[in-house]
Design a protein around this motif. Structure first.
Motif, PDB file in Angstrom:
ATOM      1  N   THR A  21     -12.805  41.601 125.893  1.00 12.32           N
ATOM      2  CA  THR A  21     -13.356  40.596 127.243  1.00 12.32           C
ATOM      3  C   THR A  21     -12.742  38.724 127.563  1.00 12.32           C
ATOM      4  O   THR A  21     -13.148  38.604 127.677  1.00 12.32           O
ATOM      5  CB  THR A  21     -15.346  40.424 126.448  1.00 12.32           C
ATOM      6  N   GLU A  22     -11.130  39.244 126.924  1.00 17.81           N
ATOM      7  CA  GLU A  22     -10.742  37.763 127.387  1.00 17.81           C
ATOM      8  C   GLU A  22     -10.824  37.809 128.480  1.00 17.81           C
ATOM      9  O   GLU A  22     -10.702  36.253 129.304  1.00 17.81           O
ATOM     10  CB  GLU A  22      -9.380  37.543 126.372  1.00 17.81           C
ATOM     11  N   GLU A  23     -10.403  38.556 129.084  1.00 21.16           N
ATOM     12  CA  GLU A  23      -9.851  38.015 130.844  1.00 21.16           C
ATOM     13  C   GLU A  23     -11.476  38.358 131.522  1.00 21.16           C
ATOM     14  O   GLU A  23     -11.562  37.743 132.935  1.00 21.16           O
ATOM     15  CB  GLU A  23      -9.552  39.820 131.445  1.00 21.16           C
ATOM     16  N   ASP A  25       0.830  40.401 129.256  1.00 18.15           N
ATOM     17  CA  ASP A  25      -0.601  40.554 129.068  1.00 18.15           C
ATOM     18  C   ASP A  25      -1.351  41.184 128.480  1.00 18.15           C
ATOM     19  O   ASP A  25      -2.416  41.106 129.775  1.00 18.15           O
ATOM     20  CB  ASP A  25      -1.048  39.344 130.761  1.00 18.15           C
ATOM     21  N   ASP A  26      -2.469  41.912 127.833  1.00 16.84           N
ATOM     22  CA  ASP A  26      -1.413  41.278 126.082  1.00 16.84           C
ATOM     23  C   ASP A  26      -1.158  42.657 125.424  1.00 16.84           C
ATOM     24  O   ASP A  26      -1.224  42.112 124.152  1.00 16.84           O
ATOM     25  CB  ASP A  26      -2.230  40.294 125.982  1.00 16.84           C
ATOM     26  N   LYS A  27      -0.948  43.738 126.128  1.00  7.71           N
ATOM     27  CA  LYS A  27      -0.781  44.797 125.584  1.00  7.71           C
ATOM     28  C   LYS A  27       0.541  44.818 124.414  1.00  7.71           C
ATOM     29  O   LYS A  27       1.038  45.616 123.552  1.00  7.71           O
ATOM     30  CB  LYS A  27      -1.405  46.111 125.839  1.00  7.71           C
ATOM     31  N   ASN A  50      -4.763  38.996 119.998  1.00  7.40           N
ATOM     32  CA  ASN A  50      -4.335  39.536 121.386  1.00  7.40           C
ATOM     33  C   ASN A  50      -4.533  40.548 121.801  1.00  7.40           C
ATOM     34  O   ASN A  50      -5.088  41.873 121.031  1.00  7.40           O
ATOM     35  CB  ASN A  50      -2.555  40.266 120.999  1.00  7.40           C
ATOM     36  N   HIS A  51      -5.720  39.981 122.878  1.00  5.28           N
ATOM     37  CA  HIS A  51      -6.800  40.914 123.697  1.00  5.28           C
ATOM     38  C   HIS A  51      -6.212  42.371 123.896  1.00  5.28           C
ATOM     39  O   HIS A  51      -5.322  42.383 124.211  1.00  5.28           O
ATOM     40  CB  HIS A  51      -7.440  40.334 124.915  1.00  5.28           C
ATOM     41  N   MET A  52      -6.714  43.426 123.863  1.00  9.21           N
ATOM     42  CA  MET A  52      -6.709  44.698 124.613  1.00  9.21           C
ATOM     43  C   MET A  52      -7.450  44.885 126.026  1.00  9.21           C
ATOM     44  O   MET A  52      -6.815  45.778 126.804  1.00  9.21           O
ATOM     45  CB  MET A  52      -7.427  45.228 123.341  1.00  9.21           C
TER      46      MET A  52
HETATM   47 ZN   LIG Z   1      -4.075  37.340 128.247  1.00 15.63          ZN
END
Ligand SMILES: [Zn+2]
Length: 438
Positions: free
Chosen positions: A142-144, A109-111, A77-79
Protein backbone atom coordinates in the motif's frame (compact mmCIF):
# COMPACT_ATOMS: atom_id res chain seq x y z
CA UNK A 1 26.86 -8.77 -19.17
CA UNK A 2 28.31 -11.14 -16.59
CA UNK A 3 26.52 -14.25 -15.42
CA UNK A 4 25.78 -12.97 -11.95
CA UNK A 5 23.89 -9.94 -13.26
CA UNK A 6 22.07 -12.12 -15.82
CA UNK A 7 20.87 -14.48 -13.10
CA UNK A 8 19.78 -11.52 -10.98
CA UNK A 9 17.94 -9.97 -13.90
CA UNK A 10 16.04 -13.26 -14.38
CA UNK A 11 14.65 -13.03 -10.86
CA UNK A 12 13.82 -9.34 -10.98
CA UNK A 13 12.12 -9.91 -14.35
CA UNK A 14 9.70 -12.37 -12.79
CA UNK A 15 8.85 -9.84 -10.09
CA UNK A 16 8.21 -7.14 -12.69
CA UNK A 17 6.03 -9.43 -14.83
CA UNK A 18 3.69 -10.15 -11.95
CA UNK A 19 1.82 -6.85 -12.08
CA UNK A 20 1.14 -5.36 -8.63
CA UNK A 21 -0.38 -1.97 -9.34
CA UNK A 22 -1.71 -0.53 -6.04
CA UNK A 23 -5.33 -1.15 -5.41
CA UNK A 24 -7.09 1.59 -3.45
CA UNK A 25 -10.18 -0.45 -2.67
CA UNK A 26 -8.77 -3.86 -1.89
CA UNK A 27 -5.29 -4.00 -0.46
CA UNK A 28 -5.85 -7.72 0.20
CA UNK A 29 -6.22 -8.31 -3.54
CA UNK A 30 -5.25 -11.79 -4.68
CA UNK A 31 -2.39 -10.43 -6.81
CA UNK A 32 -0.45 -9.49 -3.69
CA UNK A 33 -0.86 -13.02 -2.30
CA UNK A 34 0.37 -14.37 -5.64
CA UNK A 35 3.32 -11.98 -5.45
CA UNK A 36 4.16 -13.21 -1.96
CA UNK A 37 4.13 -16.78 -3.26
CA UNK A 38 6.53 -15.73 -6.02
CA UNK A 39 8.91 -14.21 -3.45
CA UNK A 40 8.83 -17.44 -1.49
CA UNK A 41 9.78 -19.35 -4.63
CA UNK A 42 12.57 -16.91 -5.60
CA UNK A 43 14.16 -16.61 -2.14
CA UNK A 44 13.78 -20.10 -0.58
CA UNK A 45 16.73 -19.91 1.84
CA UNK A 46 15.55 -16.67 3.37
CA UNK A 47 11.95 -17.77 3.71
CA UNK A 48 13.15 -20.99 5.35
CA UNK A 49 15.17 -19.00 7.90
CA UNK A 50 12.34 -16.58 8.67
CA UNK A 51 8.89 -16.70 10.18
CA UNK A 52 6.25 -14.91 8.13
CA UNK A 53 3.25 -12.70 8.85
CA UNK A 54 0.71 -11.34 6.42
CA UNK A 55 -1.00 -7.99 7.01
CA UNK A 56 -3.75 -7.99 4.36
CA UNK A 57 -1.25 -8.43 1.55
CA UNK A 58 1.68 -6.65 3.21
CA UNK A 59 4.48 -8.98 4.24
CA UNK A 60 6.65 -9.14 7.37
CA UNK A 61 9.51 -11.62 7.77
CA UNK A 62 11.41 -12.22 11.00
CA UNK A 63 14.96 -13.61 10.86
CA UNK A 64 16.17 -14.46 14.39
CA UNK A 65 19.67 -13.30 15.24
CA UNK A 66 22.24 -14.32 17.84
CA UNK A 67 21.82 -11.53 20.40
CA UNK A 68 18.27 -11.63 21.72
CA UNK A 69 18.79 -8.52 23.84
CA UNK A 70 19.87 -6.27 20.98
CA UNK A 71 17.18 -4.17 19.32
CA UNK A 72 16.26 -5.59 15.90
CA UNK A 73 16.90 -3.93 12.56
CA UNK A 74 14.32 -3.54 9.80
CA UNK A 75 14.79 -3.61 6.02
CA UNK A 76 11.84 -2.51 3.94
CA UNK A 77 10.91 -2.07 0.28
CA UNK A 78 7.33 -2.07 -0.98
CA UNK A 79 5.82 -4.51 -3.48
CA UNK A 80 3.10 -2.34 -5.03
CA UNK A 81 3.77 -0.13 -8.05
CA UNK A 82 2.01 2.82 -9.63
CA UNK A 83 0.02 2.29 -12.81
CA UNK A 84 1.78 2.36 -16.16
CA UNK A 85 -0.30 4.20 -18.72
CA UNK A 86 1.10 6.07 -21.73
CA UNK A 87 3.32 5.07 -24.58
CA UNK A 88 6.25 3.02 -23.29
CA UNK A 89 9.09 2.04 -25.60
CA UNK A 90 9.11 -1.38 -23.88
CA UNK A 91 5.83 -2.75 -22.47
CA UNK A 92 5.74 -2.00 -18.72
CA UNK A 93 5.09 -5.54 -17.49
CA UNK A 94 7.16 -7.49 -20.01
CA UNK A 95 10.58 -7.01 -18.34
CA UNK A 96 12.35 -6.72 -21.69
CA UNK A 97 16.13 -6.40 -21.84
CA UNK A 98 17.73 -3.91 -24.19
CA UNK A 99 20.75 -1.60 -24.06
CA UNK A 100 22.02 -3.49 -20.97
CA UNK A 101 18.94 -2.36 -19.06
CA UNK A 102 15.93 -4.16 -17.67
CA UNK A 103 12.74 -2.29 -18.52
CA UNK A 104 9.47 -2.29 -16.63
CA UNK A 105 7.30 -0.69 -13.99
CA UNK A 106 8.90 -1.19 -10.60
CA UNK A 107 12.42 -1.82 -11.98
CA UNK A 108 13.55 0.95 -9.62
CA UNK A 109 10.48 1.83 -7.52
CA UNK A 110 10.55 -0.46 -5.73
CA UNK A 111 10.81 -4.03 -6.97
CA UNK A 112 14.49 -3.40 -7.71
CA UNK A 113 15.04 -2.53 -4.05
CA UNK A 114 12.85 -5.35 -2.80
CA UNK A 115 14.63 -7.87 -4.99
CA UNK A 116 18.12 -6.66 -3.89
CA UNK A 117 17.22 -6.75 -0.19
CA UNK A 118 15.72 -10.25 -0.35
CA UNK A 119 18.47 -11.55 -2.65
CA UNK A 120 21.11 -10.41 -0.14
CA UNK A 121 19.24 -12.10 2.70
CA UNK A 122 18.72 -15.25 0.63
CA UNK A 123 22.41 -15.59 -0.23
CA UNK A 124 23.45 -15.07 3.39
CA UNK A 125 20.80 -17.48 4.68
CA UNK A 126 22.01 -20.03 2.08
CA UNK A 127 25.49 -19.81 3.65
CA UNK A 128 23.97 -20.51 7.08
CA UNK A 129 24.77 -16.98 8.13
CA UNK A 130 23.01 -15.91 11.31
CA UNK A 131 22.66 -12.15 11.84
CA UNK A 132 24.13 -10.66 14.99
CA UNK A 133 20.70 -9.38 15.99
CA UNK A 134 17.13 -10.02 14.81
CA UNK A 135 16.37 -8.73 11.34
CA UNK A 136 12.89 -7.97 10.03
CA UNK A 137 12.01 -7.59 6.37
CA UNK A 138 8.88 -5.72 5.44
CA UNK A 139 7.19 -5.25 2.09
CA UNK A 140 3.93 -3.36 2.05
CA UNK A 141 1.39 -3.46 -0.76
CA UNK A 142 0.00 0.00 0.00
CA UNK A 143 3.01 2.32 -0.18
CA UNK A 144 1.82 4.07 -3.32
CA UNK A 145 -1.65 4.69 -1.86
CA UNK A 146 -2.63 5.07 1.79
CA UNK A 147 0.36 3.48 3.49
CA UNK A 148 -2.05 1.48 5.70
CA UNK A 149 0.07 -1.68 5.38
CA UNK A 150 3.13 0.01 6.89
CA UNK A 151 0.92 1.63 9.52
CA UNK A 152 -0.49 -1.76 10.54
CA UNK A 153 2.97 -3.31 10.77
CA UNK A 154 4.29 -0.37 12.82
CA UNK A 155 1.31 -0.84 15.16
CA UNK A 156 2.13 -4.55 15.44
CA UNK A 157 5.71 -3.72 16.51
CA UNK A 158 4.34 -1.31 19.08
CA UNK A 159 1.75 -3.75 20.46
CA UNK A 160 4.42 -6.40 20.82
CA UNK A 161 6.82 -4.05 22.59
CA UNK A 162 9.41 -4.34 19.81
CA UNK A 163 11.64 -1.31 19.49
CA UNK A 164 13.83 -1.13 16.36
CA UNK A 165 17.42 0.09 16.43
CA UNK A 166 17.35 1.25 12.81
CA UNK A 167 15.52 0.81 9.54
CA UNK A 168 16.60 0.90 5.90
CA UNK A 169 13.96 1.87 3.36
CA UNK A 170 13.97 2.96 -0.30
CA UNK A 171 14.73 6.63 -0.90
CA UNK A 172 17.43 8.67 -2.62
CA UNK A 173 19.77 7.00 -5.11
CA UNK A 174 23.24 7.52 -6.59
CA UNK A 175 23.37 10.26 -9.20
CA UNK A 176 25.91 12.31 -11.04
CA UNK A 177 25.44 15.97 -10.14
CA UNK A 178 22.06 15.62 -8.44
CA UNK A 179 21.50 19.36 -7.82
CA UNK A 180 23.01 21.00 -10.87
CA UNK A 181 26.60 22.21 -10.47
CA UNK A 182 28.13 19.52 -8.26
CA UNK A 183 30.46 17.43 -10.41
CA UNK A 184 30.71 13.89 -9.13
CA UNK A 185 28.67 10.86 -8.12
CA UNK A 186 26.67 11.37 -4.95
CA UNK A 187 24.69 8.91 -2.85
CA UNK A 188 21.61 10.84 -1.79
CA UNK A 189 20.72 9.38 1.58
CA UNK A 190 17.30 10.39 2.85
CA UNK A 191 17.24 11.07 6.59
CA UNK A 192 13.61 12.09 6.69
CA UNK A 193 10.76 13.29 4.56
CA UNK A 194 8.44 16.23 4.41
CA UNK A 195 4.86 15.65 5.51
CA UNK A 196 2.11 15.53 2.93
CA UNK A 197 -1.38 17.03 3.30
CA UNK A 198 -4.26 17.46 0.87
CA UNK A 199 -6.37 20.57 1.32
CA UNK A 200 -9.55 21.65 -0.44
CA UNK A 201 -10.09 25.37 -0.90
CA UNK A 202 -13.78 26.17 -1.36
CA UNK A 203 -15.27 29.45 -2.65
CA UNK A 204 -19.04 29.94 -2.51
CA UNK A 205 -21.59 32.34 -3.96
CA UNK A 206 -25.33 32.58 -4.62
CA UNK A 207 -24.70 31.27 -8.15
CA UNK A 208 -26.86 32.64 -10.95
CA UNK A 209 -26.75 33.14 -14.70
CA UNK A 210 -23.44 33.85 -16.35
CA UNK A 211 -24.89 36.75 -18.36
CA UNK A 212 -24.94 39.11 -15.36
CA UNK A 213 -21.88 38.30 -13.25
CA UNK A 214 -20.93 40.23 -10.15
CA UNK A 215 -17.24 40.75 -9.52
CA UNK A 216 -15.20 38.20 -7.60
CA UNK A 217 -17.18 35.11 -8.47
CA UNK A 218 -15.87 31.90 -6.86
CA UNK A 219 -13.49 30.91 -9.65
CA UNK A 220 -12.06 34.42 -9.80
CA UNK A 221 -11.40 34.38 -6.05
CA UNK A 222 -9.77 30.99 -6.30
CA UNK A 223 -7.67 32.28 -9.18
CA UNK A 224 -6.51 35.30 -7.19
CA UNK A 225 -5.78 33.10 -4.21
CA UNK A 226 -3.70 30.66 -6.27
CA UNK A 227 -1.80 33.50 -7.93
CA UNK A 228 -1.01 34.96 -4.50
CA UNK A 229 0.16 31.59 -3.19
CA UNK A 230 2.26 31.08 -6.31
CA UNK A 231 4.16 34.33 -5.79
CA UNK A 232 6.12 32.79 -2.93
CA UNK A 233 6.60 34.15 0.54
CA UNK A 234 3.64 32.23 1.92
CA UNK A 235 5.79 29.82 3.92
CA UNK A 236 8.85 30.33 6.13
CA UNK A 237 12.20 29.70 4.50
CA UNK A 238 14.76 27.98 6.67
CA UNK A 239 18.05 26.19 6.07
CA UNK A 240 17.79 23.06 8.21
CA UNK A 241 20.84 21.34 9.71
CA UNK A 242 20.42 18.56 7.19
CA UNK A 243 20.28 20.94 4.22
CA UNK A 244 23.36 22.82 5.50
CA UNK A 245 25.27 19.55 5.79
CA UNK A 246 24.12 18.56 2.29
CA UNK A 247 25.38 21.85 0.85
CA UNK A 248 28.68 21.54 2.74
CA UNK A 249 29.27 18.09 1.26
CA UNK A 250 28.54 19.33 -2.26
CA UNK A 251 30.73 22.41 -1.87
CA UNK A 252 34.15 20.93 -2.80
CA UNK A 253 32.70 19.85 -6.17
CA UNK A 254 30.97 23.09 -7.05
CA UNK A 255 33.83 25.31 -8.18
CA UNK A 256 33.46 28.95 -7.13
CA UNK A 257 29.86 28.46 -6.00
CA UNK A 258 31.30 26.12 -3.38
CA UNK A 259 32.61 29.14 -1.48
CA UNK A 260 28.98 29.99 -0.68
CA UNK A 261 27.53 26.48 -0.29
CA UNK A 262 30.52 25.49 1.86
CA UNK A 263 29.45 28.04 4.49
CA UNK A 264 25.67 27.74 4.43
CA UNK A 265 25.09 29.36 7.83
CA UNK A 266 27.14 32.42 6.91
CA UNK A 267 25.50 32.77 3.50
CA UNK A 268 22.00 31.73 4.60
CA UNK A 269 20.33 35.01 3.53
CA UNK A 270 21.80 34.66 0.02
CA UNK A 271 20.97 30.97 -0.27
CA UNK A 272 17.38 31.56 0.80
CA UNK A 273 16.99 33.95 -2.12
CA UNK A 274 18.99 32.03 -4.71
CA UNK A 275 17.90 28.42 -4.19
CA UNK A 276 14.20 28.93 -5.09
CA UNK A 277 15.31 30.63 -8.31
CA UNK A 278 17.47 27.66 -9.32
CA UNK A 279 14.64 25.15 -9.47
CA UNK A 280 11.46 23.99 -7.78
CA UNK A 281 13.42 21.13 -6.26
CA UNK A 282 16.06 23.47 -4.78
CA UNK A 283 13.35 25.76 -3.41
CA UNK A 284 11.52 22.83 -1.83
CA UNK A 285 14.57 22.23 0.39
CA UNK A 286 13.84 25.47 2.21
CA UNK A 287 10.14 25.54 2.86
CA UNK A 288 6.67 24.05 2.74
CA UNK A 289 5.30 23.80 -0.80
CA UNK A 290 1.71 23.93 -2.03
CA UNK A 291 0.84 22.63 -5.50
CA UNK A 292 -2.68 22.97 -6.91
CA UNK A 293 -3.70 19.71 -8.51
CA UNK A 294 -7.48 19.54 -9.00
CA UNK A 295 -10.28 22.03 -9.64
CA UNK A 296 -14.02 22.18 -10.08
CA UNK A 297 -16.51 24.90 -11.04
CA UNK A 298 -20.15 24.70 -12.06
CA UNK A 299 -21.71 22.04 -14.25
CA UNK A 300 -22.64 24.30 -17.16
CA UNK A 301 -20.98 26.75 -19.54
CA UNK A 302 -23.43 29.50 -18.60
CA UNK A 303 -23.87 28.74 -14.90
CA UNK A 304 -22.02 30.61 -12.16
CA UNK A 305 -20.86 28.11 -9.54
CA UNK A 306 -22.50 28.21 -6.14
CA UNK A 307 -19.43 26.36 -5.03
CA UNK A 308 -16.07 26.03 -6.70
CA UNK A 309 -12.98 24.38 -5.34
CA UNK A 310 -9.36 23.58 -5.93
CA UNK A 311 -7.29 20.96 -4.18
CA UNK A 312 -3.78 21.76 -3.05
CA UNK A 313 -1.17 19.12 -2.29
CA UNK A 314 1.01 20.45 0.52
CA UNK A 315 4.46 19.16 1.50
CA UNK A 316 5.20 20.67 4.87
CA UNK A 317 8.67 21.43 6.14
CA UNK A 318 9.96 20.27 9.50
CA UNK A 319 10.45 23.81 10.79
CA UNK A 320 6.95 25.08 9.98
CA UNK A 321 5.21 21.75 10.52
CA UNK A 322 1.75 20.61 9.57
CA UNK A 323 -0.30 22.96 11.73
CA UNK A 324 1.84 26.01 11.01
CA UNK A 325 1.77 25.39 7.28
CA UNK A 326 -1.97 24.77 7.13
CA UNK A 327 -2.50 27.91 9.21
CA UNK A 328 -0.44 29.99 6.78
CA UNK A 329 -2.40 28.71 3.78
CA UNK A 330 -5.72 29.20 5.58
CA UNK A 331 -4.92 32.80 6.50
CA UNK A 332 -4.23 33.62 2.88
CA UNK A 333 -7.40 31.81 1.75
CA UNK A 334 -9.51 33.74 4.21
CA UNK A 335 -8.46 37.00 2.54
CA UNK A 336 -10.26 35.80 -0.59
CA UNK A 337 -13.29 34.53 1.33
CA UNK A 338 -12.25 30.95 0.76
CA UNK A 339 -12.85 28.13 3.22
CA UNK A 340 -10.31 25.39 3.83
CA UNK A 341 -11.04 21.72 4.37
CA UNK A 342 -8.24 19.39 5.38
CA UNK A 343 -8.89 16.23 3.36
CA UNK A 344 -5.86 14.43 4.72
CA UNK A 345 -3.38 15.96 7.14
CA UNK A 346 -0.75 13.26 6.67
CA UNK A 347 1.75 12.71 9.44
CA UNK A 348 4.85 14.49 10.60
CA UNK A 349 8.02 12.45 10.75
CA UNK A 350 11.30 12.95 12.53
CA UNK A 351 14.70 13.50 11.00
CA UNK A 352 17.50 11.01 11.56
CA UNK A 353 20.76 12.62 12.59
CA UNK A 354 23.53 12.45 10.00
CA UNK A 355 25.89 11.62 12.87
CA UNK A 356 23.75 8.69 14.02
CA UNK A 357 25.03 5.08 13.91
CA UNK A 358 22.53 4.25 11.15
CA UNK A 359 23.79 7.05 8.90
CA UNK A 360 27.42 6.21 9.63
CA UNK A 361 26.78 2.55 8.80
CA UNK A 362 25.14 3.59 5.52
CA UNK A 363 28.20 5.73 4.71
CA UNK A 364 30.48 2.75 5.34
CA UNK A 365 28.37 0.50 3.11
CA UNK A 366 28.45 3.10 0.31
CA UNK A 367 32.23 3.46 0.66
CA UNK A 368 32.73 -0.32 0.58
CA UNK A 369 30.52 -1.00 -2.46
CA UNK A 370 30.63 2.24 -4.45
CA UNK A 371 34.18 3.61 -4.23
CA UNK A 372 34.40 7.30 -5.08
CA UNK A 373 30.70 7.93 -4.50
CA UNK A 374 30.14 10.63 -1.92
CA UNK A 375 27.34 10.17 0.64
CA UNK A 376 25.09 13.19 1.23
CA UNK A 377 22.21 13.49 3.72
CA UNK A 378 19.00 15.11 2.52
CA UNK A 379 15.32 15.49 3.37
CA UNK A 380 13.08 13.79 0.82
CA UNK A 381 10.18 15.69 -0.66
CA UNK A 382 8.34 12.47 -1.51
CA UNK A 383 6.66 10.23 1.05
CA UNK A 384 7.72 6.71 2.01
CA UNK A 385 6.49 3.97 4.32
CA UNK A 386 9.15 5.04 6.81
CA UNK A 387 6.99 7.89 8.06
CA UNK A 388 4.95 5.34 10.01
CA UNK A 389 8.00 3.89 11.75
CA UNK A 390 8.88 6.92 13.88
CA UNK A 391 6.99 5.52 16.83
CA UNK A 392 9.02 2.29 16.88
CA UNK A 393 12.36 3.36 15.39
CA UNK A 394 14.62 6.38 15.98
CA UNK A 395 16.93 6.02 13.00
CA UNK A 396 15.21 5.62 9.62
CA UNK A 397 17.46 5.67 6.55
CA UNK A 398 15.93 6.11 3.08
CA UNK A 399 18.32 5.06 0.35
CA UNK A 400 18.13 2.78 -2.66
CA UNK A 401 21.58 1.54 -3.77
CA UNK A 402 21.23 2.00 -7.53
CA UNK A 403 23.13 4.42 -9.73
CA UNK A 404 20.71 6.22 -12.02
CA UNK A 405 20.75 8.95 -14.66
CA UNK A 406 18.21 11.69 -15.31
CA UNK A 407 16.09 9.60 -17.65
CA UNK A 408 15.85 6.90 -15.01
CA UNK A 409 14.97 9.44 -12.33
CA UNK A 410 12.15 10.80 -14.50
CA UNK A 411 10.95 7.27 -15.27
CA UNK A 412 9.93 6.68 -11.67
CA UNK A 413 6.13 7.08 -11.69
CA UNK A 414 6.63 8.05 -15.38
CA UNK A 415 7.34 6.33 -18.70
CA UNK A 416 10.06 3.79 -19.52
CA UNK A 417 11.17 2.86 -16.01
CA UNK A 418 14.36 0.81 -16.15
CA UNK A 419 17.41 -0.27 -14.19
CA UNK A 420 20.98 -0.85 -15.44
CA UNK A 421 21.68 -4.56 -15.29
CA UNK A 422 25.25 -4.01 -14.15
CA UNK A 423 23.95 -2.12 -11.12
CA UNK A 424 22.24 -5.27 -9.77
CA UNK A 425 25.28 -6.94 -8.18
CA UNK A 426 26.42 -3.85 -6.26
CA UNK A 427 22.89 -3.44 -4.84
CA UNK A 428 23.02 -6.96 -3.40
CA UNK A 429 26.52 -6.35 -2.03
CA UNK A 430 25.31 -3.17 -0.36
CA UNK A 431 22.51 -4.94 1.50
CA UNK A 432 24.82 -7.84 2.42
CA UNK A 433 27.28 -5.37 3.93
CA UNK A 434 24.51 -3.89 6.08
CA UNK A 435 23.17 -7.27 7.16
CA UNK A 436 26.64 -8.43 8.20
CA UNK A 437 27.48 -5.21 10.03
CA UNK A 438 24.29 -4.35 11.93
ZN1 LIG B 1 8.59 3.68 -3.80
Amino acid sequence: MDERNQAYADKLSRMIRLETVSDYGQPENEKFSAFQRLLEELFPHLFAACSKRDFRGSLLLHWPGRDKDAEPVLFLNHMDVVEAGGDWSHPPFAAERAEDKLWGRGALDDKGGLWAMLQAGDELAGEDFIPSRDIYFMSSCTEETSGCGAEAIAAWFEENGIRLAMSFDEGGMIMYDPIGGAEGDFAMIGVGEKGCADLRFVARSAGGHASTPDRDTPLVRLGKFMAAADKGGLFDRELSDTTCEMLRRFAPYMGKVGIVTGRPRLFAPVLKQVLPRLSGAAGALLQTTLAFTMARGSGGYNVLPEEAWVVGNMRYSHHQGRDGSIRAASELARRYDIEVEVLDGGCESRLTDYNSPAFRLTERAVAAVFPGVKPVPYVMTGASDSRFLDRVCDQCIRFLPFKIDRQQLASIHGLDENVDMDSLSPAVDYYKFLMREV
